[in-house]
Design a protein around this motif. Structure first.
Motif, mmCIF file in Angstrom:
data_model
loop_
_atom_site.group_PDB
_atom_site.id
_atom_site.type_symbol
_atom_site.label_atom_id
_atom_site.label_comp_id
_atom_site.label_asym_id
_atom_site.label_seq_id
_atom_site.Cartn_x
_atom_site.Cartn_y
_atom_site.Cartn_z
ATOM 1 N N GLY A 178 0.799 -1.219 0.000
ATOM 2 C CA GLY A 178 0.000 0.000 0.000
ATOM 3 C C GLY A 178 0.828 1.263 0.000
ATOM 4 N N ARG A 179 1.979 1.250 0.678
ATOM 5 C CA ARG A 179 2.833 2.444 0.723
ATOM 6 C C ARG A 179 3.294 2.842 -0.672
ATOM 7 N NH1 ARG A 179 7.614 0.672 4.418
ATOM 8 N NH2 ARG A 179 7.279 -1.205 3.151
ATOM 9 N N PHE A 180 3.623 1.851 -1.453
ATOM 10 C CA PHE A 180 4.106 2.101 -2.806
ATOM 11 C C PHE A 180 2.975 2.576 -3.722
ATOM 12 C CE2 PHE A 180 4.674 0.207 -7.086
ATOM 13 C CZ PHE A 180 5.750 0.967 -7.502
ATOM 14 N N MET A 181 1.785 2.028 -3.522
ATOM 15 C CA MET A 181 0.664 2.334 -4.408
ATOM 16 C C MET A 181 0.107 3.736 -4.186
ATOM 17 S SD MET A 181 -1.180 -1.381 -4.068
ATOM 18 C CE MET A 181 -2.703 -0.851 -4.822
ATOM 19 N N ALA A 182 0.255 4.279 -2.979
ATOM 20 C CA ALA A 182 -0.334 5.590 -2.657
ATOM 21 C C ALA A 182 0.591 6.728 -3.101
ATOM 22 C CB ALA A 182 -0.602 5.682 -1.157
ATOM 23 N N GLN A 229 3.168 8.879 -8.726
ATOM 24 C CA GLN A 229 3.991 8.195 -9.730
ATOM 25 C C GLN A 229 3.455 6.813 -10.068
ATOM 26 O OE1 GLN A 229 5.097 9.847 -7.096
ATOM 27 N NE2 GLN A 229 7.203 10.586 -7.332
ATOM 28 N N PHE A 230 2.668 6.229 -9.163
ATOM 29 C CA PHE A 230 2.084 4.905 -9.401
ATOM 30 C C PHE A 230 0.687 5.009 -9.990
ATOM 31 C CE2 PHE A 230 -0.614 1.392 -8.098
ATOM 32 C CZ PHE A 230 0.126 0.285 -8.487
ATOM 33 N N VAL A 231 -0.143 5.851 -9.394
ATOM 34 C CA VAL A 231 -1.560 5.905 -9.760
ATOM 35 C C VAL A 231 -1.755 6.339 -11.210
ATOM 36 C CG1 VAL A 231 -3.759 7.043 -9.277
ATOM 37 C CG2 VAL A 231 -2.290 6.336 -7.388
ATOM 38 N N LEU A 232 -1.083 7.405 -11.640
ATOM 39 C CA LEU A 232 -1.309 7.929 -12.986
ATOM 40 C C LEU A 232 -0.852 6.965 -14.083
ATOM 41 C CD1 LEU A 232 -0.477 11.730 -12.532
ATOM 42 C CD2 LEU A 232 -2.709 10.599 -12.566
ATOM 43 N N VAL A 254 9.085 5.786 -14.461
ATOM 44 C CA VAL A 254 8.325 6.761 -13.673
ATOM 45 C C VAL A 254 7.910 6.164 -12.339
ATOM 46 C CG1 VAL A 254 6.202 8.127 -13.572
ATOM 47 C CG2 VAL A 254 7.484 7.986 -15.713
ATOM 48 N N VAL A 255 7.391 4.956 -12.375
ATOM 49 C CA VAL A 255 6.854 4.312 -11.177
ATOM 50 C C VAL A 255 7.930 4.103 -10.118
ATOM 51 C CG1 VAL A 255 5.931 2.116 -10.322
ATOM 52 C CG2 VAL A 255 4.895 3.210 -12.295
ATOM 53 N N CYS A 277 -0.854 11.713 -19.307
ATOM 54 C CA CYS A 277 0.614 11.663 -19.328
ATOM 55 C C CYS A 277 1.238 13.005 -18.961
ATOM 56 C CB CYS A 277 1.106 11.216 -20.708
ATOM 57 S SG CYS A 277 0.974 9.457 -21.022
ATOM 58 N N PHE A 278 0.599 14.085 -19.370
ATOM 59 C CA PHE A 278 1.154 15.406 -19.078
ATOM 60 C C PHE A 278 0.979 15.796 -17.608
ATOM 61 C CE2 PHE A 278 0.508 15.787 -23.713
ATOM 62 C CZ PHE A 278 1.792 16.166 -24.071
ATOM 63 N N LEU A 279 0.217 14.993 -16.854
ATOM 64 C CA LEU A 279 0.068 15.228 -15.418
ATOM 65 C C LEU A 279 1.104 14.450 -14.604
ATOM 66 C CD1 LEU A 279 -3.836 14.991 -15.106
ATOM 67 C CD2 LEU A 279 -2.432 17.054 -15.381
ATOM 68 N N LEU A 280 1.863 13.573 -15.278
ATOM 69 C CA LEU A 280 2.890 12.801 -14.574
ATOM 70 C C LEU A 280 3.933 13.742 -13.980
ATOM 71 C CD1 LEU A 280 3.475 9.911 -17.164
ATOM 72 C CD2 LEU A 280 2.347 9.717 -14.944
#
Length: 477
Positions: free
Chosen positions: A260-264, A267-270, A381-382, A465-468
């Motif tokens: 969960g720490r990594f998913m929140a 860089q992961f969600v988008l 990115v992730v 992508c431009f919100l990354l």
């Protein structure tokens, strides 16, 4: 370390064989679901379930098999995966005509075998290759995977046209058995075994399987049975309950399946959202075009060649577009790569009953080119800004969602095409159109409608992508 540096490539040989066979068989059997449906005279909507059964096993079981590899060791897990990957095609080939549920089960079994193989190959690269050679290792793996799968659809299409789909499965069984024998001889006993103190997260494993299975089933049942039909609502409520329990279970687990720490993180969600909007085009377009070619031309080799061209595009995208993110912001390169995907999806709206190989290949090549490039870009990115001690679990967690994006696309776009074709065919038949002509016209119209939705999804992905977040420091002038 010197010994490792001198022999890591030799030790990688059996893992490379396993990865090559996995990719080759994946491409080799690409047209099997459509051909089973055609030979058994099933409704076209059944293609969705046969195609998704394999993807479901490969995607939902990947994090579970990866965790098991920590307990069982690389050798045991690799041999287990290859054994299942051998048994699955054999049982599929022996399945009596019309036994749809059995075909689903055997395809799922093959997917579970694939789920065990891929994490082990990745684990070898991460742990046995020298740190300064990791990029080389992953490049070899990606090129090998894309390179081998290029030959599969074309060869499979030729065999299918001459002998039918069962010999294709026997060939895959023989290839997998050969890889199993090679790994049995070449991989040393106890290789890659780890001493893990934490207990395996059995509760999390069950809930991961249930939740992602329901996630994939909801759009398929919704489009085929109706969004308020009992199967759809059962999947919806079961999935919601599994998700709630999964969140609670993973918070308490010593070594959770999903971190969960990594998913929140942004860089992961988008990137995951973009993957679900775009990566699903890979397998869904392949499945839809195979069905389209069979319906409109009766040619079972045409779509196989086009699919091979798509994988050539993927290989080029991985090699040419992906590394560009090392010099420029990944969000810019990712958006540019998706432009190719959008163009390939839009080209499908030009398909007609007489569409030839050139247009099919152009559409599939562009889709493969963009998706191949984005595979490595999003991984960069992730993992950016992630603590080194979380890199392993972080990449594993990301792989779950990346692997789920392809079957999710199958669950959405394949029934959208096949269901639209069935409804269109029925409407034309009621209007007095001859059945064979109605089927072809409905296939063309449904493919155009599906391609329009796919194009819109990719365009939304370009905007995201431009919100990354940027990952390189700004230059100071």
């Amino acid at each position: 370390m010197d010994t490792q540096n001198n022999h890591y490539m030799k030790g990688f040989t059996p893992y490379a064989i396993a990865a090559a066979v996995l990719s080759l068989c994946g491409g080799f059997t690409a047209a099997v679901p459509s051909n089973i449906v055609a030979d058994w005279r099933l409704q076209e909507t059944m293609v969705t379930w046969i195609a998704m059964a394999y993807s479901l096993g490969a995607a939902t079981m990947a994090p579970i098999m990866g965790k098991l590899a920590d307990l069982l060791g690389r050798r045991t897990t690799l041999l287990l995966g290859l054994s299942l990957f051998t048994a699955g095609p054999l049982l599929t080939a022996l399945c009596p005509d019309g036994r749809f549920i059995l075909i689903m089960a055997f395809r799922f079994l093959s997917g579970v075998g694939a789920a065990a193989i891929s994490p082990v190959v990745m684990s070898y690269i991460m742990t046995e290759f020298p740190q300064e050679k990791l990029g080389k290792g992953f490049t070899i793996y990606m090129v090998l995977s894309c390179g081998m799968v290029v030959f599969g659809p074309t060869l499979g299409g030729i065999v299918l046209s001459k002998t039918g789909w069962r010999p294709v499965m026997y060939i895959c069984m023989a290839l997998a058995a050969g890889a199993l024998a090679a790994c049995l001889l070449l991989v040393k006993k106890g290789e890659g075994r780890r001493s893990v103190q934490a207990r395996f997260d059995y509760t999390g494993a069950v809930l991961v399987l249930v939740f992602f299975s329901m996630l994939l089933s909801i759009p398929t049942f919704g489009q085929n049975a109706g969004w308020t039909a009992s199967p759809t609502l059962i999947c919806l409520f079961t999935g919601a309950a599994a998700l709630a329990l999964l969140v609670l279970a993973e918070r308490r687990a010593e070594s959770p399946i999903l971190d969960g720490r990594f998913m929140a993180r942004k860089q992961f969600v988008l990137p995951v959202i973009v993957l679900f909007l775009s990566q699903g085009l890979l397998q869904s377009c392949m499945t839809n075009i195979i069905t389209f070619a069979i319906v409109t031309t009766g040619d079972r080799t045409l779509s196989g060649i086009a699919t091979s061209v798509m994988y050539i595009g993927m290989a080029l995208g991985t090699i040419v577009i992906g590394p560009m993110a090392d010099k420029k912001e990944p969000r810019t390169i990712a958006a540019a790569a998706l432009v190719f995907v959008a163009a390939g999806a839009a080209l499908q709206m030009l398909f007609s009953a007489g569409t030839g190989l050139l247009l099919m290949c152009a559409a599939m090549f562009l889709i493969g080119l963009g998706l191949g490039g984005n595979g490595t870009i999003f991984l960069k990115v992730v993992l950016s800004g992630l603590a080194p001690e979380l890199a392993g679990s972080g990449s594993g967690t990301y792989n779950v969602f990346r692997d789920m994006s392809a079957p999710f696309g199958v669950a959405v776009f394949v029934p959208m095409f096949s269901g639209g074709m069935v409804s269109g065919m029925n409407a034309l038949a009621e209007a007095g159109v001859e059945p064979s002509a109605a089927k072809i016209a409905a296939a063309v119209e449904s493919l155009h409608s599906t391609a329009l939705v796919q194009t819109v999804c990719v365009l939304i992905g370009i905007g995201i992508c431009f919100l990354l977040p940027t990952i390189y420091p700004k230059k100071v002038h």
